[in-house]
Design a protein around this motif. Structure first.
Motif, PDB file in Angstrom:
ATOM      1  N   ALA A 179       0.850  -1.206  -0.112  1.00 48.78           N
ATOM      2  CA  ALA A 179       0.067  -0.133   0.129  1.00 48.78           C
ATOM      3  C   ALA A 179       1.021   1.321   0.011  1.00 48.78           C
ATOM      4  O   ALA A 179       1.927   1.355   0.493  1.00 48.78           O
ATOM      5  CB  ALA A 179      -0.913   0.050   1.303  1.00 48.78           C
ATOM      6  N   VAL A 180       0.300   2.285  -0.600  1.00 54.79           N
ATOM      7  CA  VAL A 180       1.163   3.598  -0.609  1.00 54.79           C
ATOM      8  C   VAL A 180      -0.099   4.723  -0.643  1.00 54.79           C
ATOM      9  O   VAL A 180      -1.016   4.653  -1.280  1.00 54.79           O
ATOM     10  CB  VAL A 180       1.925   3.516  -1.916  1.00 54.79           C
ATOM     11  N   ILE A 181       0.501   5.749   0.158  1.00 55.60           N
ATOM     12  CA  ILE A 181      -0.454   7.134   0.401  1.00 55.60           C
ATOM     13  C   ILE A 181       0.559   7.974  -0.417  1.00 55.60           C
ATOM     14  O   ILE A 181       1.583   8.347  -0.157  1.00 55.60           O
ATOM     15  CB  ILE A 181      -1.012   7.201   1.888  1.00 55.60           C
ATOM     16  N   LEU A 182      -0.256   8.537  -1.324  1.00 53.47           N
ATOM     17  CA  LEU A 182       0.371  10.080  -2.048  1.00 53.47           C
ATOM     18  C   LEU A 182      -0.197  11.186  -1.955  1.00 53.47           C
ATOM     19  O   LEU A 182      -1.691  11.134  -1.669  1.00 53.47           O
ATOM     20  CB  LEU A 182       0.727   9.589  -3.430  1.00 53.47           C
ATOM     21  N   ARG A 183       0.207  12.513  -2.009  1.00 50.89           N
ATOM     22  CA  ARG A 183      -0.439  13.532  -2.023  1.00 50.89           C
ATOM     23  C   ARG A 183      -0.534  13.914  -3.532  1.00 50.89           C
ATOM     24  O   ARG A 183       0.573  13.428  -4.369  1.00 50.89           O
ATOM     25  CB  ARG A 183       0.236  14.871  -1.364  1.00 50.89           C
ATOM     26  N   GLU A 184      -1.398  14.608  -4.088  1.00 53.60           N
ATOM     27  CA  GLU A 184      -1.492  14.871  -5.325  1.00 53.60           C
ATOM     28  C   GLU A 184      -0.317  15.568  -5.822  1.00 53.60           C
ATOM     29  O   GLU A 184       0.445  16.367  -5.172  1.00 53.60           O
ATOM     30  CB  GLU A 184      -2.783  16.062  -5.741  1.00 53.60           C
ATOM     31  N   TYR A 212      -6.200   8.513  -9.820  1.00 57.61           N
ATOM     32  CA  TYR A 212      -5.060   7.447  -9.822  1.00 57.61           C
ATOM     33  C   TYR A 212      -5.415   6.508  -8.812  1.00 57.61           C
ATOM     34  O   TYR A 212      -4.807   5.452  -8.757  1.00 57.61           O
ATOM     35  CB  TYR A 212      -3.742   7.662  -9.716  1.00 57.61           C
ATOM     36  N   SER A 213      -6.123   6.923  -7.672  1.00 58.25           N
ATOM     37  CA  SER A 213      -6.603   5.889  -6.526  1.00 58.25           C
ATOM     38  C   SER A 213      -7.207   4.626  -6.848  1.00 58.25           C
ATOM     39  O   SER A 213      -7.936   4.612  -8.112  1.00 58.25           O
ATOM     40  CB  SER A 213      -7.395   6.872  -5.515  1.00 58.25           C
ATOM     41  N   GLY A 214      -6.769   3.607  -6.225  1.00 52.58           N
ATOM     42  CA  GLY A 214      -7.285   2.297  -6.607  1.00 52.58           C
ATOM     43  C   GLY A 214      -6.067   1.239  -6.126  1.00 52.58           C
ATOM     44  O   GLY A 214      -5.171   1.622  -5.786  1.00 52.58           O
ATOM     45  N   THR A 215      -6.402  -0.042  -6.638  1.00 53.82           N
ATOM     46  CA  THR A 215      -5.528  -1.041  -6.338  1.00 53.82           C
ATOM     47  C   THR A 215      -4.971  -1.468  -7.747  1.00 53.82           C
ATOM     48  O   THR A 215      -5.560  -1.757  -8.597  1.00 53.82           O
ATOM     49  CB  THR A 215      -6.362  -2.166  -5.726  1.00 53.82           C
ATOM     50  N   TYR A 216      -3.697  -1.495  -7.627  1.00 54.34           N
ATOM     51  CA  TYR A 216      -3.058  -1.879  -9.012  1.00 54.34           C
ATOM     52  C   TYR A 216      -2.369  -3.285  -8.814  1.00 54.34           C
ATOM     53  O   TYR A 216      -1.942  -3.967  -7.887  1.00 54.34           O
ATOM     54  CB  TYR A 216      -1.782  -0.889  -9.074  1.00 54.34           C
ATOM     55  N   PHE A 217      -2.862  -4.175 -10.114  1.00 54.57           N
ATOM     56  CA  PHE A 217      -2.396  -5.518 -10.178  1.00 54.57           C
ATOM     57  C   PHE A 217      -1.649  -5.749 -11.084  1.00 54.57           C
ATOM     58  O   PHE A 217      -1.727  -5.244 -12.361  1.00 54.57           O
ATOM     59  CB  PHE A 217      -3.581  -6.335 -10.438  1.00 54.57           C
ATOM     60  N   CYS A 218      -0.531  -6.621 -11.051  1.00 55.77           N
ATOM     61  CA  CYS A 218       0.266  -6.848 -12.236  1.00 55.77           C
ATOM     62  C   CYS A 218       0.006  -8.453 -12.500  1.00 55.77           C
ATOM     63  O   CYS A 218      -0.354  -9.428 -11.421  1.00 55.77           O
ATOM     64  CB  CYS A 218       1.920  -6.995 -12.005  1.00 55.77           C
TER      65      CYS A 218
END
Lengths: 112, 112
Positions: free
Chosen positions: B9-14, B82-88
Motif C-alpha cells: 500500500a502507498v499513500i500519496l499527495r496529489e 489514480y487511486s485504486g488497487t494496482y495488479f500485475c
C-alpha cells in the motif's frame, strides 16, 4: 468491436445450493477464456482457463467446475455452494498470448 | 507462481510520484498491469512483452527488465483519479503456458 457479457451482476444463494454463472464474448473467435475469483479486499485468484472448446484447465481444486460448450461461452458451476465460495467472480478473455486481458463486469456472489 | 508485488500500500499527495514493483521467480513471457476501483472490474493499463521494453500512457509508464523477471509501474504527478488497487499479471515463458496469474495488488491512495 469485442464485448464480454457476464451475468448475473449479483447473486445471493444459500449454502448447499447449486451455482451457474455464464459468460459470453462477442466479436471474436476462439478466445482464451478465464474465470477469476476475488475475495473481499483480496487479490485475483485464477480458477479456470480455456484455450478452446472443451479444453479446461483448473488451477485450484475445489467444488467449482467450468465448461466451455461453445466457442465464446464459458460457464462456472457448483453442485453445492460453501460459505467460502462467496466473492467477486470475474470472467475475462483475450485474443492470444500477446493481447490484453479484458474483464467482464463481474458477479458478486454471497453465500448465506 | 504468483508474482510478488511491492509495496502493499502507498499513500500519496496529489502531484507526488510512485513506483510499484512486480517480480517473478521465473522468466516471464509477459507482464500485464491493471487498475481496479472499489467494487468494479479491473481495467487494463498496459502489457509488456519484450525484455527491456518500456511503455507510457500519459503519466503512467512501465518497464520490463532484460531478464524478464521483473516489471515496474511508474506513476508521475499523481492525480486523485489514480487511486485504486494496482495488479500485475504475469505469464511464464515457455510454449503452451496460458496461465495468467496476478499479484496480491498494491493499494494506492492519492489525497489532496
Amino acid at each position: 468491436s469485442q464485448t464480454i457479457h457476464q451475468w448475473p451482476a449479483t447473486l445471493v444463494q444459500p449454502v448447499g445450493s447449486p451455482l451457474s454463472l455464464e459468460c459470453t464474448v462477442e466479436g471474436t473467435s476462439n478466445p482464451n477464456l478465464y474465470w477469476y475469483r476475488q475475495a473481499a479486499g483480496r487479490g485475483l485468484q485464477l480458477l479456470f482457463y480455456s484455450v478452446g472448446i472443451g479444453q479446461i484447465s483448473s488451477e485450484v481444486p475445489q467444488n467449482l467446475s467450468a465448461s466451455r460448450p461453445q466457442d465464446r461461452q464459458f460457464i462456472l458451476s457448483s453442485k453445492k455452494l460453501l460459505l467460502s465460495d462467496s466473492g467477486f467472480y470475474l470472467c475475462a478473455w483475450r485474443r492470444d498470448r500477446d493481447s490484453p486481458l479484458h474483464f467482464g463486469n463481474g458477479t458478486r456472489l454471497t453465500v448465506t | 507462481q504468483q508474482p510478488v508485488q511491492s509495496p502493499q500500500a502507498v499513500i500519496l499527495r496529489e502531484g507526488e510520484d510512485a513506483v510499484i514493483n512486480c517480480s517473478s521467480s521465473k522468466a516471464l513471457y509477459s507482464v500485464h498491469w491493471y487498475r481496479q476501483k472499489h467494487g468494479e472490474a479491473p481495467v487494463f493499463l498496459m502489457i509488456l512483452l519484450k525484455g527491456g521494453e518500456q511503455k507510457g500512457h500519459e503519466k503512467i509508464s512501465a518497464s520490463f527488465n532484460e531478464k524478464k523477471q521483473q516489471s515496474s509501474l511508474y506513476l508521475t504527478a499523481s492525480q486523485l483519479s489514480y487511486s485504486g488497487t494496482y495488479f500485475c499479471g504475469t505469464e511464464f515463458a515457455g510454449a503452451g503456458s496460458y496461465q495468467l496469474t496476478f499479484g496480491k495488488g498494491t493499494k494506492l491512495s492519492v489525497i489532496p
